[in-house]
Enzyme design. Structure first.
Site, PDB file in Angstrom:
ATOM      1  N   LYS A 248       0.847  -1.189   0.000  1.00  0.00           N
ATOM      2  CA  LYS A 248       0.000   0.000   0.000  1.00  0.00           C
ATOM      3  C   LYS A 248       0.888   1.246   0.000  1.00  0.00           C
ATOM      4  CE  LYS A 248      -4.069   1.977   2.250  1.00  0.00           C
ATOM      5  NZ  LYS A 248      -5.120   1.796   3.275  1.00  0.00           N
ATOM      6  N   GLU A 336     -18.925  -5.745  11.377  1.00  0.00           N
ATOM      7  CA  GLU A 336     -19.851  -4.979  12.205  1.00  0.00           C
ATOM      8  C   GLU A 336     -20.862  -5.872  12.923  1.00  0.00           C
ATOM      9  OE1 GLU A 336     -18.221  -2.352   8.999  1.00  0.00           O
ATOM     10  OE2 GLU A 336     -19.245  -4.303   8.982  1.00  0.00           O
ATOM     11  N   ARG A 364     -25.047  -2.111   8.650  1.00  0.00           N
ATOM     12  CA  ARG A 364     -24.701  -3.478   8.282  1.00  0.00           C
ATOM     13  C   ARG A 364     -24.990  -4.461   9.411  1.00  0.00           C
ATOM     14  NH1 ARG A 364     -19.340  -3.940   4.953  1.00  0.00           N
ATOM     15  NH2 ARG A 364     -20.757  -4.488   3.272  1.00  0.00           N
TER      16      ARG A 364
END
Length: 590
Positions: A248, A336, A364
């Site tokens: 990244k 979640e 969610r």
């Protein structure tokens, strides 16, 4: 180096005209272009830099848009956007009226699925692949690109589990860089690390055991190796899985070294990567830091306090608790639903659980909030970060539905502080024990008070507050949007006509105060940074109707359509809840 190649690439058809040996130059130019624009305009940086070679290879090998490419979350899709007819508009990225920071079906035929939340790509691409089979198209390719943080989510596993028993022409590409927004966590992360380091026995491959043709791991920055493998996989039928290793922030040294900070670094120097410092002295704190620091302060006094966050310790400032009490604070990854039910389980054992979830991500875990928490009346303390309009992330991230979707749930308390002190005090009050679950909603960004670390005070549940007395019109606000009312009222022609009431508790509602308001005033205006339909205003309307009041009520808030991206001030103006719009409205009434 020869002439710039990127400026002659309008779409992937142009890319495919190039010789494969020219692609490393395209990769360098694409990286430089992303760095240059994002350094000036802000946005998500590290994720897109990490997949430059993969992005080029995908569009080079596959016949997009006929072949369907699905990006997970979409943080990494800037290179994709630039190569698919949006290079000339890329400077408008995330700006009001400009292109979205995430893939979006209405924006381009190359954006096959709208994203912004994680872990949807495998299910979506599988759905497309099965649909192609039903329509008799067995040659179309369907590719899901998903990160190692996102693939650990339950929904991604559900998609893998289903795909493994189909003959769908699906290619799942795992972009493994060991980080989402914060570093990846969990047993799956440890498994992938073992695979990368060659410490995992080839027979012990969980992807193969799910009936996928597994290949890799390969270097995701070796464009020739990636293209070679994609061409091979293109001719293999059924579910396939390619594991690639990337870095990244690749190509910008500081972004590689601090991947958390450079996920979305703000403005920076394109040459050095050095972030431009913002002048932040003597400013009120961010609500996130008020939450995080207050949690640590309370945890020192109450050993039963636990902190839980699904993959957002930096963004939510749960990192303070994780540093101070590592055995009492948990990053559970992008999960979640698990975060909510884990909190419920702890609450059954007497723990005082602060479950910190962004409002948009709480959507969610809706069933878990109802079934696992509220139905059992467990006193979980939900801290809903990023409530209200969040700005440039746009429609996928605005936290404007939580009042509406939580208000209908029995046993739920809903609280929206107007400032940092109220946030501190409701956290203090909640950990003393409420015998009900509570959702505390607060916005992204800074508050309004510099001297906020005052002694704790217990808040009386269900009480509204009169902030200003007037003779004719009552303004009822909830949450921090009330500060716009506070700033607007001194600027209008007839301020003495207006009362202002702050309702921190949306549920239970202060009906005693409401009756007093409706008796004493000729008109009521409600204002909230939440959808009007089903929101605070709707609740006040229902109260008025039930009690047979006949005075006029005007509801202000988020209208019944999805609000796109722009600055928070621009979006508040669109919704007519900014300070200037309120001044105009209040002056027009009288």
């Amino acid at each position: 180096m020869s002439d710039n190649l990127l400026q002659n690439i309008y779409n992937p058809k142009d890319l495919r005209q190039l010789d494969i040996n020219q692609l490393p130059q395209v990769a360098q130019e694409l990286r430089d272009f992303i760095i240059d624009v994002v350094s000036k305009n802000e946005g998500h940086l590290g994720a897109s830099l990490g997949v430059v070679e993969l992005t080029i290879a995908l569009h080079y090998v596959f016949n997009t848009p006929e072949d369907l490419l699905v990006w997970d979350v979409g943080h990494q899709a800037y290179g994709h956007k630039i190569l698919t007819e949006r290079r000339e508009n890329f400077h408008t990225n995330r700006k009001l009226g400009g292109i979205s920071g995430f893939p979006k079906r209405s924006e381009s035929v190359y954006d096959t699925f709208g994203v912004g939340h994680s872990s949807t790509s495998i299910s979506a691409a599988l759905g497309m692949a099965i649909a192609s089979h039903i329509k008799g198209d067995f040659n179309k390719q369907h590719i899901s690109v998903i990160g190692d943080a996102s693939i650990a989510s339950g929904m991604a596993f559900e998609g893998l589990n289903h795909a493994g028993v189909t003959d769908a022409n699906l290619l799942v590409i795992l972009n493994d860089n060991a980080i989402g927004i914060d570093p990846s966590v969990g047993a799956l992360k440890n498994y992938l690390t073992a695979v990368k380091e060659g410490k995992n026995h080839r027979d012990n491959n969980m992807i193969t055991s799910l009936n996928f043709d597994y290949s890799g791991p390969i270097d995701g920055h070796d464009i020739f190796a990636v293209i070679k493998e994609l061409k091979r996989l293109k001719n293999i039928k059924g579910p396939k899985f390619l594991h690639i290793i990337t870095t990244k922030g690749k190509g910008l040294q500081l972004a590689e070294e601090d991947q958390v900070k450079y996920h979305a670094p703000g403005k920076f120097d394109a040459g050095t990567g050095k972030i431009h410092l913002k002048f932040e002295e003597n400013l009120p704190p961010k609500f996130q830091d008020v939450f995080g620091l207050t949690l640590v302060e309370l945890a020192k006094q109450n050993e039963k306090i636990i902190g839980i966050t699904p993959a957002m310790p930096s963004g939510s400032s749960m990192k303070f608790m994780m540093e101070a009490f590592p055995n009492r604070a948990f990053d559970v990854g992008i999960a979640e639903q698990h975060a909510v039910t884990l909190s419920a389980g702890m609450a059954t054992q007497g723990m005082v659980v602060f479950c910190n979830i962004y409002s948009t991500f709480m959507q969610r875990a809706y069933d878990q909030v109802i079934h696992d928490v509220a139905l059992q009346n467990l006193s979980v303390i939900f801290c809903l970060d990023r409530a209200g309009l969040v700005g440039e992330d746009g429609a996928t991230h605005h936290g404007v539905f939580d009042i509406a979707y939580l208000n209908c749930i029995p046993n739920m308390i809903i609280y929206a502080p107007i400032n940092e002190i109220e946030l501190r005090n409701i956290m203090f009050t909640a950990q003393l024990g409420l015998n009900h679950p509570i959702a505390i909603r607060y916005p992204r960004g800074r508050g309004v008070i510099q001297n906020w670390q005052l002694p704790f005070e217990k808040i009386e549940i269900g009480k509204g507050i009169q902030l200003k007395k007037g003779s004719k019109i009552a303004i009822l606000s909830t949450g921090t949007i009330g500060n716009n009312v506070i700033k607007a009222l001194p600027e209008i022609k007839n301020p003495d006509l207006f009362s202002h009431y702050h309702f921190p508790f949306v549920k239970p509602l202060d009906e005693v105060l409401l009756k007093e308001i409706f008796i004493k005033h000729d008109e009521v205006i409600t204002i909230e940074e939440n959808t009007i339909i089903g929101g605070f205003g709707s609740i006040v309307n229902q109260f008025s109707c039930s009690n047979k009041y006949s005075i006029l009520i005007k509801n202000l808030g988020i209208p019944d359509h999805f609000i796109e991206h722009g600055s928070i001030l621009e979006l508040q103006r669109l919704c007519k809840i900014d300070e200037v719009s309120l001044i105009e409205l209040f002056d027009s009434i009288v």
